[in-house]
Structures are given as C-alpha cells and as structure tokens.
Design a protein around this motif. Structure first.
Motif, PDB file in Angstrom:
ATOM      1  N   CYS A 151      92.337  63.129  22.504  1.00 52.97           N
ATOM      2  CA  CYS A 151      92.523  63.886  21.268  1.00 52.97           C
ATOM      3  C   CYS A 151      93.352  65.145  21.482  1.00 52.97           C
ATOM      4  O   CYS A 151      93.988  65.633  20.560  1.00 52.97           O
ATOM      5  CB  CYS A 151      91.161  64.271  20.710  1.00 52.97           C
ATOM      6  SG  CYS A 151      90.229  65.384  21.804  1.00 52.97           S
ATOM      7  N   ASP A 152      93.319  65.698  22.702  1.00 43.62           N
ATOM      8  CA  ASP A 152      93.986  66.968  23.011  1.00 43.62           C
ATOM      9  C   ASP A 152      93.389  68.126  22.209  1.00 43.62           C
ATOM     10  O   ASP A 152      94.031  69.139  22.019  1.00 43.62           O
ATOM     11  CB  ASP A 152      95.496  66.868  22.756  1.00 43.62           C
ATOM     12  CG  ASP A 152      96.291  67.763  23.702  1.00 43.62           C
ATOM     13  OD1 ASP A 152      95.748  68.186  24.747  1.00 43.62           O
ATOM     14  OD2 ASP A 152      97.472  68.068  23.395  1.00 43.62           O
ATOM     15  N   CYS A 204      86.934  64.516  22.464  1.00 43.85           N
ATOM     16  CA  CYS A 204      86.624  63.150  22.914  1.00 43.85           C
ATOM     17  C   CYS A 204      86.105  63.071  24.350  1.00 43.85           C
ATOM     18  O   CYS A 204      85.443  62.106  24.716  1.00 43.85           O
ATOM     19  CB  CYS A 204      87.853  62.264  22.782  1.00 43.85           C
ATOM     20  SG  CYS A 204      89.159  62.588  24.001  1.00 43.85           S
ATOM     21  N   GLY A 205      86.433  64.036  25.190  1.00 37.17           N
ATOM     22  CA  GLY A 205      85.940  64.024  26.567  1.00 37.17           C
ATOM     23  C   GLY A 205      86.744  63.172  27.533  1.00 37.17           C
ATOM     24  O   GLY A 205      86.419  63.112  28.721  1.00 37.17           O
ATOM     25  N   CYS A 217      89.428  63.719  28.874  1.00 35.94           N
ATOM     26  CA  CYS A 217      90.145  64.560  29.830  1.00 35.94           C
ATOM     27  C   CYS A 217      89.202  65.291  30.787  1.00 35.94           C
ATOM     28  O   CYS A 217      89.639  66.190  31.517  1.00 35.94           O
ATOM     29  CB  CYS A 217      90.961  65.603  29.063  1.00 35.94           C
ATOM     30  SG  CYS A 217      89.888  66.728  28.139  1.00 35.94           S
ATOM     31  N   CYS A 266      91.852  69.599  28.531  1.00 38.52           N
ATOM     32  CA  CYS A 266      92.845  69.846  27.471  1.00 38.52           C
ATOM     33  C   CYS A 266      92.629  71.205  26.825  1.00 38.52           C
ATOM     34  O   CYS A 266      93.482  71.675  26.074  1.00 38.52           O
ATOM     35  CB  CYS A 266      92.798  68.745  26.412  1.00 38.52           C
ATOM     36  SG  CYS A 266      91.314  68.759  25.376  1.00 38.52           S
TER      37      CYS A 266
HETATM   38 FE1  FES Z   1      89.943  64.774  24.025  1.00 38.23          FE
HETATM   39 FE2  FES Z   1      90.423  66.634  25.890  1.00 38.23          FE
HETATM   40  S1  FES Z   1      91.690  64.968  25.324  1.00 38.23           S
HETATM   41  S2  FES Z   1      88.628  66.358  24.728  1.00 38.23           S
END
Ligand code: FES
Ligand code: FES
Length: 166
Positions: free
Chosen positions: A40-41, A45-46, A48, A60
């Motif tokens: 998701c950046d 979402c976790g 990363c 992120c």
């Molecule tokens: Fe989703 Fe970092 S890319 S939380």
C-alpha cells in the motif's frame, strides 16, 4: 541528496539517495533486497515489515536516513545458510501462503511477535498484564498479527504456523 549508511542483515551499506527516500525504497531500489514488499505504501498492509533493532516496523513509513546506526533485518537475513528460520520453516510446513506477496512481511512480523510474547508484552486482548511469558493462543496471534493483511486469505494456516514456531 544525502549520504546514508545502513546496516542490513549484518552488512554495512553506503548509498546516496534523496533525503526523503523511505527505508522500503532504499532496501528494494538501492540495495536490491526485494523481500520486503510494497503493498500500500501507506502503513496499512504490513507487506513491507522489517525488523529494526529487533522490533517490527513498516518500512514504507520511515525514512532511510532515520534508521542509520540501527540493526535492520529483512526476510533475506533470517535463515542460517541453508537452514530456514523456525518461522520460515513453520510457514512452509503449514502451507501458510498462496501468492506469497504478504509472506515476507508476515514472517518478519511473526518473528517479532514471538519475541514480544516471550518478553511478556501484552496485546490489546491480553488479560494477565503481569504475565512474563504470554501464551500465543490463536486469538493472541490474530490480534498481534492484525497489521499484516493477506489478500489470499491464508490466515487459517498463518495462525497455526506462528503458534508452531513459538
Ligand atoms: Fe503497506 Fe508498508 S507497504 S504497510
Ligand atoms: Fe497472497 Fe498473502 S499469500 S497476499
């Protein structure tokens, strides 16, 4: 542009990057460590998730320049040679993934979850706040891993994998 020194999986890297570069982008684009994924950046979402000084963070959401002098561990650094980390092995044994996109984040998060529970850190649902070693039952795993989303819905196998590894 700025010069950044990062210690990742025990190796020191120097890179020149924009001061606004996130740790996730530095890992993936500059250091070629593509285990941590960009889902998701936006910290939602976790995918990363990496470990910084043993604690899980969303890479992120932090700048690379802010993580100098820290020990950063990515999923690439968990195995001991050809021997998988117990959490990695548990994910394999339990078939705890489908597409695998969320998996490296799930695994890094689980490594920290197990450590947090062993240190007695309570979650939002822990009843005994004085426990020195919190048992990771299914509800505790679900609560503590709730920052790591899996669009394939592999949760039914992720939860027992984390319990096995713990
Ligand atoms: Fe989703 Fe970092 S890319 S939380
Ligand atoms: Fe596909 Fe989790 S295994 S998103």
């Amino acid at each position: 542009m700025t010069n950044v020194t990062l210690r990742v999986n025990g190796t020191v890297h120097e890179l020149d990057c924009d001061v606004r570069t996130t740790l996730l982008d530095a890992l993936r684009e500059d250091l070629d460590l593509i285990g941590a994924k960009k889902g998701c950046d936006h910290g939602q979402c976790g995918a990363c998730t990496v470990l910084v000084d043993g604690r899980r963070i969303n890479s992120c959401l932090t700048f690379a320049v802010a993580q100098q002098d820290c020990d950063i561990a990515t999923v690439e650094g968990l195995a001991d040679g050809d021997t998988l980390h117990p959490v990695q092995q548990a994910f394999v044994d339990r078939d705890a993934f489908q597409c695998g996109y969320c998996t490296s984040g799930q695994i890094c998060s689980a490594v920290a979850v197990i450590d947090e529970a062993k240190q007695g850190w309570p979650s939002a649902i822990t009843e005994d706040l004085d426990a020195t070693d919190v048992e990771l039952d299914a509800a505790e795993v679900r609560e503590r891993m709730s920052g790591n989303l899996c669009r394939c819905g592999a949760y039914a196998n992720i939860v027992p994998a984390v319990q096995d590894a713990s």
